[in-house]
Design a protein around this motif. Structure first.
Motif, PDB file in Angstrom:
ATOM      1  N   UNK A 199      -8.262  13.934   6.637  1.00 37.42           N
ATOM      2  CA  UNK A 199      -8.105  12.890   5.667  1.00 37.42           C
ATOM      3  C   UNK A 199      -7.266  11.836   6.093  1.00 37.42           C
ATOM      4  N   UNK A 200      -7.467  11.099   7.099  1.00 36.94           N
ATOM      5  CA  UNK A 200      -6.795  10.045   7.809  1.00 36.94           C
ATOM      6  C   UNK A 200      -6.370   8.983   6.677  1.00 36.94           C
ATOM      7  N   UNK A 201      -5.480   8.106   6.839  1.00 36.11           N
ATOM      8  CA  UNK A 201      -5.010   6.879   5.912  1.00 36.11           C
ATOM      9  C   UNK A 201      -6.224   5.954   6.147  1.00 36.11           C
ATOM     10  N   UNK A 202      -6.915   5.584   5.424  1.00 30.46           N
ATOM     11  CA  UNK A 202      -7.769   4.441   5.491  1.00 30.46           C
ATOM     12  C   UNK A 202      -7.446   3.047   5.297  1.00 30.46           C
ATOM     13  N   UNK A 203      -7.636   2.264   6.198  1.00 33.62           N
ATOM     14  CA  UNK A 203      -7.233   0.918   6.408  1.00 33.62           C
ATOM     15  C   UNK A 203      -8.352   0.087   6.725  1.00 33.62           C
ATOM     16  N   UNK A 204      -8.447  -1.170   5.788  1.00 30.72           N
ATOM     17  CA  UNK A 204      -9.460  -1.985   6.262  1.00 30.72           C
ATOM     18  C   UNK A 204      -9.047  -3.515   6.490  1.00 30.72           C
ATOM     19  N   UNK A 205      -9.501  -3.925   7.548  1.00 29.30           N
ATOM     20  CA  UNK A 205      -9.198  -5.393   7.873  1.00 29.30           C
ATOM     21  C   UNK A 205     -10.533  -6.148   8.099  1.00 29.30           C
ATOM     22  N   UNK A 206     -10.357  -7.389   8.102  1.00 29.84           N
ATOM     23  CA  UNK A 206     -11.594  -8.460   8.354  1.00 29.84           C
ATOM     24  C   UNK A 206     -11.418  -9.101   9.591  1.00 29.84           C
ATOM     25  N   UNK A 207     -12.648  -9.081  10.392  1.00 35.82           N
ATOM     26  CA  UNK A 207     -12.413  -9.888  11.796  1.00 35.82           C
ATOM     27  C   UNK A 207     -12.209 -11.287  11.388  1.00 35.82           C
ATOM     28  N   UNK A 208     -11.259 -11.900  12.425  1.00 39.09           N
ATOM     29  CA  UNK A 208     -10.623 -13.131  12.545  1.00 39.09           C
ATOM     30  C   UNK A 208      -9.539 -13.265  11.420  1.00 39.09           C
ATOM     31  N   UNK A 209      -9.098 -12.340  10.491  1.00 41.21           N
ATOM     32  CA  UNK A 209      -8.061 -12.756   9.848  1.00 41.21           C
ATOM     33  C   UNK A 209      -6.769 -11.856   9.961  1.00 41.21           C
ATOM     34  N   UNK A 210      -5.746 -11.938   9.882  1.00 47.59           N
ATOM     35  CA  UNK A 210      -4.514 -11.470  10.020  1.00 47.59           C
ATOM     36  C   UNK A 210      -4.474 -10.175   9.127  1.00 47.59           C
ATOM     37  N   UNK A 211      -3.934  -9.060   9.837  1.00 49.06           N
ATOM     38  CA  UNK A 211      -3.835  -7.724   9.054  1.00 49.06           C
ATOM     39  C   UNK A 211      -2.393  -7.290   9.171  1.00 49.06           C
ATOM     40  N   UNK A 212      -1.801  -6.843   8.232  1.00 53.40           N
ATOM     41  CA  UNK A 212      -0.402  -6.080   8.341  1.00 53.40           C
ATOM     42  C   UNK A 212      -0.415  -4.917   7.491  1.00 53.40           C
ATOM     43  N   UNK A 213       0.008  -3.704   7.731  1.00 52.95           N
ATOM     44  CA  UNK A 213       0.244  -2.685   7.111  1.00 52.95           C
ATOM     45  C   UNK A 213       1.646  -1.813   7.597  1.00 52.95           C
ATOM     46  N   UNK A 214       2.398  -1.649   6.463  1.00 52.13           N
ATOM     47  CA  UNK A 214       3.777  -0.825   6.940  1.00 52.13           C
ATOM     48  C   UNK A 214       3.804   0.611   6.771  1.00 52.13           C
ATOM     49  N   UNK A 215       4.085   1.173   7.849  1.00 53.05           N
ATOM     50  CA  UNK A 215       4.317   2.755   7.890  1.00 53.05           C
ATOM     51  C   UNK A 215       5.780   3.018   7.624  1.00 53.05           C
ATOM     52  N   UNK A 216       5.996   4.006   6.703  1.00 55.30           N
ATOM     53  CA  UNK A 216       7.447   4.301   6.417  1.00 55.30           C
ATOM     54  C   UNK A 216       7.599   5.889   6.623  1.00 55.30           C
ATOM     55  N   UNK A 217       8.623   6.267   6.752  1.00 56.72           N
ATOM     56  CA  UNK A 217       9.032   7.848   6.946  1.00 56.72           C
ATOM     57  C   UNK A 217      10.130   8.029   5.759  1.00 56.72           C
ATOM     58  N   UNK A 218      10.489   9.326   5.832  1.00 59.60           N
ATOM     59  CA  UNK A 218      11.863   9.848   4.875  1.00 59.60           C
ATOM     60  C   UNK A 218      12.983   9.725   5.702  1.00 59.60           C
ATOM     61  N   UNK A 219      12.968   9.055   6.891  1.00 61.12           N
ATOM     62  CA  UNK A 219      14.303   8.813   7.537  1.00 61.12           C
ATOM     63  C   UNK A 219      14.816   7.428   7.161  1.00 61.12           C
TER      64      UNK A 219
ATOM     65  N   UNK B 202       7.518  -0.286  12.091  1.00 54.61           N
ATOM     66  CA  UNK B 202       6.512   0.430  11.671  1.00 54.61           C
ATOM     67  C   UNK B 202       5.582  -0.353  11.160  1.00 54.61           C
ATOM     68  N   UNK B 203       5.387  -1.552  11.382  1.00 56.34           N
ATOM     69  CA  UNK B 203       4.596  -2.519  10.703  1.00 56.34           C
ATOM     70  C   UNK B 203       3.347  -2.387  11.781  1.00 56.34           C
ATOM     71  N   UNK B 204       2.290  -1.872  11.567  1.00 56.71           N
ATOM     72  CA  UNK B 204       0.972  -2.280  12.155  1.00 56.71           C
ATOM     73  C   UNK B 204       0.269  -3.769  11.660  1.00 56.71           C
ATOM     74  N   UNK B 205       0.118  -4.556  12.828  1.00 55.29           N
ATOM     75  CA  UNK B 205      -0.419  -5.929  12.597  1.00 55.29           C
ATOM     76  C   UNK B 205      -1.313  -6.276  13.797  1.00 55.29           C
ATOM     77  N   UNK B 206      -2.028  -7.353  13.436  1.00 56.94           N
ATOM     78  CA  UNK B 206      -2.984  -7.924  14.332  1.00 56.94           C
ATOM     79  C   UNK B 206      -4.195  -8.518  13.776  1.00 56.94           C
ATOM     80  N   UNK B 207      -4.957  -9.260  14.545  1.00 54.91           N
ATOM     81  CA  UNK B 207      -6.054  -9.852  14.036  1.00 54.91           C
ATOM     82  C   UNK B 207      -7.475  -9.319  14.864  1.00 54.91           C
ATOM     83  N   UNK B 208      -8.348  -8.563  14.121  1.00 54.89           N
ATOM     84  CA  UNK B 208      -9.410  -8.031  14.652  1.00 54.89           C
ATOM     85  C   UNK B 208     -10.433  -9.160  14.997  1.00 54.89           C
ATOM     86  N   UNK B 209     -11.120  -8.763  16.266  1.00 56.13           N
ATOM     87  CA  UNK B 209     -12.157  -9.618  16.681  1.00 56.13           C
ATOM     88  C   UNK B 209     -13.532  -8.938  16.505  1.00 56.13           C
TER      89      UNK B 209
END
Length: 277
Positions: free
Chosen positions: A63-83, A116-123
């Protein structure tokens, strides 16, 4: 009372109290007065043991974390921990693809080591599975991720034109209407202004809608519409065989054909040579 026996009882009591205090999560500080053989016990609350490093987003391989991006558009998602912020380093762990040049999520996305920010622009559209790893003092935590990159908005229909029962010539029409012609299966494609034809010649026309990155919006074998072709010349005749249209060019003039798929359109010109007299 025998002095030796009393001393043993006091020692047993000290041990019992120390065990009880430790079980309660405290540290026992023992003091013994040698002269009076009396014992005092003071309890001090121990420093809390840090919780095991873990992501605040729950995930597993099943049961992974489901993320959705759109090709050609900038995307970002922040991962956080209990630390505590700033005490953790992050990294992206992605399995190798089937081949060395297989596309990977890390081709276009990355994780910031500090934030912990996952970012990028999918092609390229597709689905990628990987992990984001958090590291603190040699201890790791893993977040399982499934990233889906969806196609962007359709910009037109990528079209293929050929003649029945032949492998060449063939014409490729880009979504913007630019025509490339390949005269033989091995020849280099060259840009031409129109698709040449003769009167009553048949042309097979198929196409798929694509976004600005060239990703197919929804192919017919994935539940998308089958492409259709229309002509500005009403006497042109279109017949359908399976998932392709065959158009019979009727007259010796320019024909403007339009291919439609998934509500996207691309047009190009077929020029028909006049018959020699």
């Amino acid at each position: 009372m025998n002095t030796t026996t009393s001393s043993r009882r006091r020692a047993a009591l000290v041990t019992a109290v120390a065990v009880a205090v430790a079980a309660a999560g405290s540290t026992a500080v023992l003091g013994v007065d040698a002269a009076s053989a009396s014992t005092t016990v003071t309890s001090q609350h121990a420093a809390a043991t840090p919780a095991p490093l873990a992501f605040t987003q729950s995930s597993s391989a099943a049961h992974p974390i489901a993320l959705t991006a759109t090709a050609g558009k900038a995307f970002a998602y922040t991962f956080t921990t209990n630390a505590k912020a700033g005490s953790v380093a992050y990294a992206m762990d992605e399995p190798a693809g089937p081949t060395a040049d297989s596309p990977r999520a890390s081709d276009h996305f990355s994780v910031n080591t500090n934030t912990g920010v996952l970012s990028g622009t999918g092609v390229e559209s597709g689905i990628w599975d990987f992990q984001v790893v958090a590291l603190r003092n040699g201890v790791e935590a893993h977040a399982y991720v499934q990233l889906t990159v969806r196609p962007g908005a359709a910009v037109g229909v990528r079209t293929y034109v050929s003649q029945p029962n032949t492998t060449a010539p063939i014409w490729y029409i880009a979504p913007n209407g630019v025509i490339r012609q390949r005269l033989t299966p091995t020849s280099k494609a060259t840009v031409v202004k129109t698709v040449p034809a003769v009167r009553l010649e048949q042309l097979i026309v198929t196409g798929v809608a694509v976004d600005a990155e060239g990703n197919v919006i929804k192919a017919p074998d994935e539940g998308g519409d089958v492409s259709t072709v229309t002509s500005n010349v009403t006497s042109d005749h279109v017949t359908r065989t399976g998932a392709q249209d065959t158009i019979t060019i009727s007259g010796a003039w320019s024909h403007r054909l339009t291919v439609t798929q998934e509500h996207a359109h691309t047009s190009f010109t077929v020029s028909v040579a006049h018959a020699a007299h």
